[in-house]
Design a protein around this motif. Structure first.
Motif, PDB file in Angstrom:
ATOM      1  N   UNK A 127       0.838  -1.210   0.000  1.00 46.66           N
ATOM      2  CA  UNK A 127       0.000   0.000   0.000  1.00 46.66           C
ATOM      3  C   UNK A 127       0.872   1.259   0.000  1.00 46.66           C
ATOM      4  N   UNK A 128       1.924   1.242   0.798  1.00 45.89           N
ATOM      5  CA  UNK A 128       2.819   2.403   0.847  1.00 45.89           C
ATOM      6  C   UNK A 128       3.475   2.629  -0.517  1.00 45.89           C
ATOM      7  N   UNK A 129       3.940   1.564  -1.149  1.00 51.19           N
ATOM      8  CA  UNK A 129       4.547   1.687  -2.478  1.00 51.19           C
ATOM      9  C   UNK A 129       3.524   2.200  -3.477  1.00 51.19           C
ATOM     10  N   UNK A 130       2.298   1.693  -3.436  1.00 49.43           N
ATOM     11  CA  UNK A 130       1.250   2.141  -4.359  1.00 49.43           C
ATOM     12  C   UNK A 130       1.035   3.650  -4.240  1.00 49.43           C
ATOM     13  N   UNK A 131       0.918   4.147  -3.009  1.00 47.16           N
ATOM     14  CA  UNK A 131       0.658   5.574  -2.837  1.00 47.16           C
ATOM     15  C   UNK A 131       1.896   6.421  -3.129  1.00 47.16           C
ATOM     16  N   UNK A 132       3.075   5.850  -2.995  1.00 45.29           N
ATOM     17  CA  UNK A 132       4.278   6.550  -3.437  1.00 45.29           C
ATOM     18  C   UNK A 132       4.214   6.722  -4.958  1.00 45.29           C
ATOM     19  N   UNK A 133       3.798   5.683  -5.654  1.00 46.17           N
ATOM     20  CA  UNK A 133       3.636   5.765  -7.114  1.00 46.17           C
ATOM     21  C   UNK A 133       2.589   6.814  -7.493  1.00 46.17           C
ATOM     22  N   UNK A 139       1.463   9.409  -5.779  1.00 47.42           N
ATOM     23  CA  UNK A 139       1.884  10.788  -5.512  1.00 47.42           C
ATOM     24  C   UNK A 139       3.024  11.220  -6.428  1.00 47.42           C
ATOM     25  N   UNK A 140       3.891  10.301  -6.810  1.00 45.05           N
ATOM     26  CA  UNK A 140       4.979  10.645  -7.719  1.00 45.05           C
ATOM     27  C   UNK A 140       4.448  11.005  -9.102  1.00 45.05           C
ATOM     28  N   UNK A 141       3.512  10.220  -9.610  1.00 48.64           N
ATOM     29  CA  UNK A 141       2.964  10.505 -10.939  1.00 48.64           C
ATOM     30  C   UNK A 141       1.981  11.670 -10.933  1.00 48.64           C
ATOM     31  N   UNK A 142       1.430  11.969  -9.781  1.00 48.52           N
ATOM     32  CA  UNK A 142       0.480  13.083  -9.697  1.00 48.52           C
ATOM     33  C   UNK A 142      -0.676  12.884 -10.657  1.00 48.52           C
ATOM     34  N   UNK A 143      -1.008  13.899 -11.461  1.00 49.21           N
ATOM     35  CA  UNK A 143      -2.174  13.791 -12.340  1.00 49.21           C
ATOM     36  C   UNK A 143      -1.998  12.790 -13.490  1.00 49.21           C
ATOM     37  N   UNK A 144      -0.778  12.301 -13.686  1.00 47.23           N
ATOM     38  CA  UNK A 144      -0.549  11.308 -14.741  1.00 47.23           C
ATOM     39  C   UNK A 144      -0.915   9.892 -14.301  1.00 47.23           C
ATOM     40  N   UNK A 145      -1.078   9.663 -12.993  1.00 45.76           N
ATOM     41  CA  UNK A 145      -1.417   8.321 -12.506  1.00 45.76           C
ATOM     42  C   UNK A 145      -2.875   8.014 -12.806  1.00 45.76           C
ATOM     43  N   UNK A 146      -3.135   6.767 -13.186  1.00 45.27           N
ATOM     44  CA  UNK A 146      -4.504   6.354 -13.453  1.00 45.27           C
ATOM     45  C   UNK A 146      -4.618   4.845 -13.369  1.00 45.27           C
ATOM     46  N   UNK A 147      -5.834   4.366 -13.149  1.00 45.76           N
ATOM     47  CA  UNK A 147      -6.080   2.927 -13.210  1.00 45.76           C
ATOM     48  C   UNK A 147      -6.254   2.487 -14.658  1.00 45.76           C
ATOM     49  N   UNK A 148      -6.455   3.427 -15.537  1.00 39.91           N
ATOM     50  CA  UNK A 148      -6.532   3.169 -16.976  1.00 39.91           C
ATOM     51  C   UNK A 148      -5.210   3.581 -17.610  1.00 39.91           C
ATOM     52  N   UNK A 149      -5.010   3.180 -18.856  1.00 35.42           N
ATOM     53  CA  UNK A 149      -3.806   3.599 -19.573  1.00 35.42           C
ATOM     54  C   UNK A 149      -4.202   4.795 -20.432  1.00 35.42           C
ATOM     55  N   UNK A 150      -3.917   5.989 -19.930  1.00 32.35           N
ATOM     56  CA  UNK A 150      -4.206   7.231 -20.659  1.00 32.35           C
ATOM     57  C   UNK A 150      -2.897   7.995 -20.752  1.00 32.35           C
ATOM     58  N   UNK A 151      -2.466   8.262 -21.971  1.00 28.63           N
ATOM     59  CA  UNK A 151      -1.167   8.879 -22.198  1.00 28.63           C
ATOM     60  C   UNK A 151      -1.361  10.178 -22.968  1.00 28.63           C
ATOM     61  N   UNK A 152      -0.702  11.230 -22.503  1.00 29.56           N
ATOM     62  CA  UNK A 152      -0.694  12.505 -23.210  1.00 29.56           C
ATOM     63  C   UNK A 152       0.493  12.477 -24.175  1.00 29.56           C
ATOM     64  N   UNK A 153       0.228  12.675 -25.479  1.00 25.89           N
ATOM     65  CA  UNK A 153       1.331  12.652 -26.453  1.00 25.89           C
ATOM     66  C   UNK A 153       2.404  13.692 -26.126  1.00 25.89           C
ATOM     67  N   UNK A 154       3.639  13.344 -26.443  1.00 24.19           N
ATOM     68  CA  UNK A 154       4.800  14.220 -26.280  1.00 24.19           C
ATOM     69  C   UNK A 154       5.059  14.629 -24.832  1.00 24.19           C
ATOM     70  N   UNK A 155       4.776  13.718 -23.918  1.00 22.06           N
ATOM     71  CA  UNK A 155       5.068  13.948 -22.501  1.00 22.06           C
ATOM     72  C   UNK A 155       6.222  13.051 -22.090  1.00 22.06           C
TER      73      UNK A 155
END
Length: 171
Positions: A83-89, A91-107
């Motif tokens: 759980x700690x590792x999950x929330x580290x991930x 918080x590290x990814x911030x708004x880029x983290x998702x349960x789906x695979x959503x990618x912003x081009x050229x990021x």
């Protein structure tokens, strides 16, 4: 077994919190021309994770599995570390983290936090949790079944994510 049921319910509540964060982040990424990949495997992932929590409660009750301290306490520690590792991930990814695979081009890929060490640290947390959480209360059948099913799902998920990231991330 009441304390174990409370633990599993706490993990379920954590999952709901993840979904709230994921929905907010999906809105953010889609507003920035994010592209979703792998929609087909997402419902399977939801069923797998929901089924895990149900079976974590059902197997100890129906099969009269005991709490074995020599197994249960180390598995509880692993589940909490996951759980700690999950929330580290998250918080590290911030708004880029998702349960789906959503990618912003050229990021650019995130290379801080646990991503300094591994490309997919969140999946390490998932693997550990799926193995450890059932074993907290000796639900070995649940641990074995869902670990195997998760391995198959992660093979698809990681392939999808790697493909999406390599197509979207600048060289």
């Amino acid at each position: 077994m009441l304390w174990y049921a409370l633990l599993v319910l706490a993990v379920a509540a954590e999952r709901v919190a993840e979904l709230v964060v994921a929905r907010r982040n999906a809105t953010w990424t889609l507003a920035r021309a994010g592209v979703e990949h792998g929609r087909g495997h997402y419902p399977v992932m939801v069923v797998l994770h929901t089924g895990l929590l149900v079976c974590c409660l059902a197997e100890p009750a129906l099969a009269d599995r005991p709490f074995v301290p020599a197994l249960g306490w180390p598995m509880l520690a692993l589940a909490l570390l996951a759980q700690a590792l999950r929330w580290w991930c998250i918080t590290t990814l911030g708004p880029y983290w998702n349960t789906r695979v959503i990618v912003i081009p050229d990021t650019r890929l995130v290379a801080t936090g646990p991503y300094r060490f591994l490309r997919h640290p969140n999946y390490v947390a998932v693997v550990v949790e799926i193995f450890a959480l059932p074993l907290v209360h000796t639900a070995w059948l649940t641990a074995a079944t869902f670990t195997a099913a998760n391995a198959l799902l992660l093979a698809v998920r990681i392939r999808c994510e790697n493909s999406a990231l390599s197509a979207a991330v600048p060289a």
